[in-house]
Design an enzyme around this catalytic site. Structure first.
Site, short mmCIF file in Angstrom:
data_model
loop_
_atom_site.label_atom_id
_atom_site.label_comp_id
_atom_site.label_asym_id
_atom_site.label_seq_id
_atom_site.Cartn_x
_atom_site.Cartn_y
_atom_site.Cartn_z
N LYS A 120 0.87 -1.16 0.00
CA LYS A 120 0.00 0.00 0.00
C LYS A 120 0.91 1.22 0.00
O LYS A 120 1.39 1.67 1.04
CB LYS A 120 -0.91 -0.01 1.23
CG LYS A 120 -2.22 0.78 1.07
CD LYS A 120 -2.07 2.25 0.81
CE LYS A 120 -1.63 3.02 2.04
NZ LYS A 120 -1.62 4.51 1.78
N SER B 21 2.33 6.87 11.92
CA SER B 21 2.09 7.49 13.22
C SER B 21 1.80 6.45 14.29
O SER B 21 1.36 5.33 14.00
CB SER B 21 0.93 8.47 13.14
OG SER B 21 -0.30 7.78 13.03
N CYS C 209 11.52 9.89 11.14
CA CYS C 209 11.34 9.44 12.52
C CYS C 209 12.65 9.38 13.29
O CYS C 209 12.65 9.09 14.48
CB CYS C 209 10.64 8.09 12.56
SG CYS C 209 11.56 6.77 11.76
N GLU D 58 5.75 14.79 18.65
CA GLU D 58 6.48 14.90 17.39
C GLU D 58 5.88 16.02 16.54
O GLU D 58 4.66 16.08 16.35
CB GLU D 58 6.40 13.58 16.63
CG GLU D 58 7.21 13.55 15.36
CD GLU D 58 7.16 12.21 14.66
OE1 GLU D 58 8.21 11.59 14.44
OE2 GLU D 58 6.03 11.76 14.34
#
Length: 501
Positions: free
Chosen positions: A175, A228, A283, A384
């Site tokens: 995906k 996330s 990240c 974040e």
């Protein structure tokens, strides 16, 4: 002219029957460059069916043959380096050198996968029990699904996910990120050119509704996800509840502890690189520094000086050092985070709002931003931001600084800058970060080691890359056997624990 993209299924591009398309933008200019389909449930099911049909033949292909195909993939990535770099730059917004690094990381992940004949080897022991020999094999499992974010269009799908998955004999439905799918679609095409059988890798773009279908589908054996934390936790829970293997790599709030003996100019240079590289959209971005009070004022002044020299510009300009945010909605979120930091009382040392690049006024640019006097209860100090925003927290001692860092719920990476071996050792032993740097601003190991986030930065048991990746994409099978001598052939007394004790 903006084109409607197709999805990649069973070795060919297929036009979707959907009525829903995602707008694709060039973040450097803000222009619409194309449209990606929100594939229908039937189309996602077709991709899974293609992967399932391809699995028996692919899993039966010898590991050395799979390795040879992946070696050809590596050669094609090198051959198309400039084309792939441009695709990443234009759809994601990474400046040229960063976009090239994104593609090089896909090459690195492929090189790990090429080693499948040795890394997929099992274990054996003759006379595990008297006369009994045991062999452990590692076998492929079936269809896996990869779910990827917008920020690394080459590295995450085709460095972290696809190579080891297919090297070990599995097939994949990827995906791709619906806003940055072009690179993934193009590399899937290169896999076919390298000789990968049809159906082994399939690429779709879709909504969360169709992702739920993947998470529940009985033919999907495992899920590898990057994104996330809230979404990663939901994917972990739902997929695991449906009996699937899961690795979910999630968000972060990486901290650096800067001790008073650290060389300030060099330390700042490393932090600048880590905090503002890829526009902070990674990240492993270093978004917080915990600095000893004794050098904090001098450190912040040097930080502002160096950050102010960063050239903000369009991705394809090879002199640009800081590119745009990838899409408009996230640009607005980063600006809102900066606004909130001001409202919560942090000291705005360098303001990246209202950043305009001449000739590219509609691009999604945020300049280098620095906050000082940030506390743990502030949003910018805890959550974040995923943009070029660096927060400074102050501490009096090593222990206080370490506690501030460990209080954060995320633990992807953590860094210490010091020349003191004792503090470095204590830091390595006691930090919660899964990837640790000593005077290294981006402590991501080469892909032969796992990408090992901890706490709310990761959900699962086996990380991506390294030997963990080989374990994640395979299951073990133990075979115990014995051969009867002439005396044993006539023995009718067999112990309940025959061969196990």
């Amino acid at each position: 002219m903006a084109e409607k993209l197709k999805f990649f299924c069973n070795g060919q591009y297929v036009e979707s029957k959907t009525e829903v398309y995602y707008d694709l933008h060039n973040p450097s200019t803000g222009e619409i460059t194309g449209y990606a389909p929100c594939c229908t449930a039937e189309e996602v099911n077709a991709a899974i069916a293609a992967a399932k049909a391809a699995y028996p033949g692919w899993s039966a292909t010898p590991a050395i043959k799979r390795s040879q195909i992946l070696f050809k993939v590596r050669e094609l990535i090198i051959e198309h380096m400039e084309e792939l770099t441009r695709l990443v730059a234009e759809e994601n917004g990474k400046v040229w050198a960063e976009a090239e690094g994104d593609v090089l990381k896909a090459k690195e992940g492929t090189e790990l996968a090429i080693q499948v004949p040795s890394l997929m080897m099992g274990e054996s022991l003759m006379d595990a029990s008297k006369g009994f020999d045991t062999v452990l094999y590692r076998e492929s499992m079936g269809v896996f699904a990869g779910i990827v974010p917008v920020n690394f269009p080459a590295m995450i799908p085709f460095g972290w996910m696809v190579p080891v998955c297919v090297a070990t004999g599995n097939t994949m439905v990827l995906k791709a990120a619906s806003l940055t799918p072009r690179t993934a679609l193009r590399i899937a095409e290169l896999y076919k050119e390298a000789g990968l059988p049809d159906g082994v890798v399939n690429v779709v773009t879709c909504s969360r509704k169709e992702i739920d279908l993947i998470l529940e589908h009985p033919d999907v054996k495992g899920i590898t996800f990057v994104g996330s934390t809230p979404v990663g936790k939901l994917i972990y829970q739902k997929a695991a509840a449906n009996g699937k293997r899961v690795q979910a790599l999630c968000q972060a709030k990486n901290h650096a502890l800067v001790m008073s003996d650290a060389p300030i100019e060099r330390t700042v240079a490393g932090i600048i690189n880590s905090a503002y590289g890829c526009a902070g959209q990674r990240c492993m971005a270093l978004s917080c520094c915990v600095v000893e009070e004794a050098i904090a004022d001098e450190f912040v002044a040097e930080l502002k000086k160096q950050a102010s020299l960063i050239k903000v510009g369009p991705a394809v300009d090879k002199t640009s050092k800081l590119g745009p945010i990838t899409y408009k909605k996230h640009y607005d979120e980063v600006i809102a985070d900066i606004d909130k930091g001001v409202r919560e009382g942090a000291t705005l040392v360098l303001d990246g709002r209202n950043c305009v690049v001449e000739g590219f006024e509609d691009g999604y640019y945020v300049g280098p931003t620095i906050f000082d006097n940030v506390t743990e209860d502030m949003t910018i100090g805890r959550d974040e931001v995923f943009g070029p925003v660096l927060s400074i927290k102050r501490c009096k001692t090593f222990q206080e600084g370490l506690e501030i860092m460990n209080n954060n719920p995320y633990a992807n990476g953590s860094v210490i800058f010091t020349q003191n071996g004792y503090f470095a050792r204590e830091f390595v032993r006691n930090t919660h970060g899964g990837m640790v740097g000593v005077n290294v601003g981006i402590p991501v190991p080469i892909g032969f080691f796992p990408f090992s986030g901890h706490k709310d930065s990761f959900f699962g048991d086996l990380h991506c890359l390294g030997k963990d990746a080989y374990r994640f994409f395979t299951e073990s099978k133990c075979v115990t056997q014995r051969w009867f001598d002439e005396e044993e052939k006539t023995n009718k007394a067999v112990s309940t624990w025959d061969g196990t004790i």
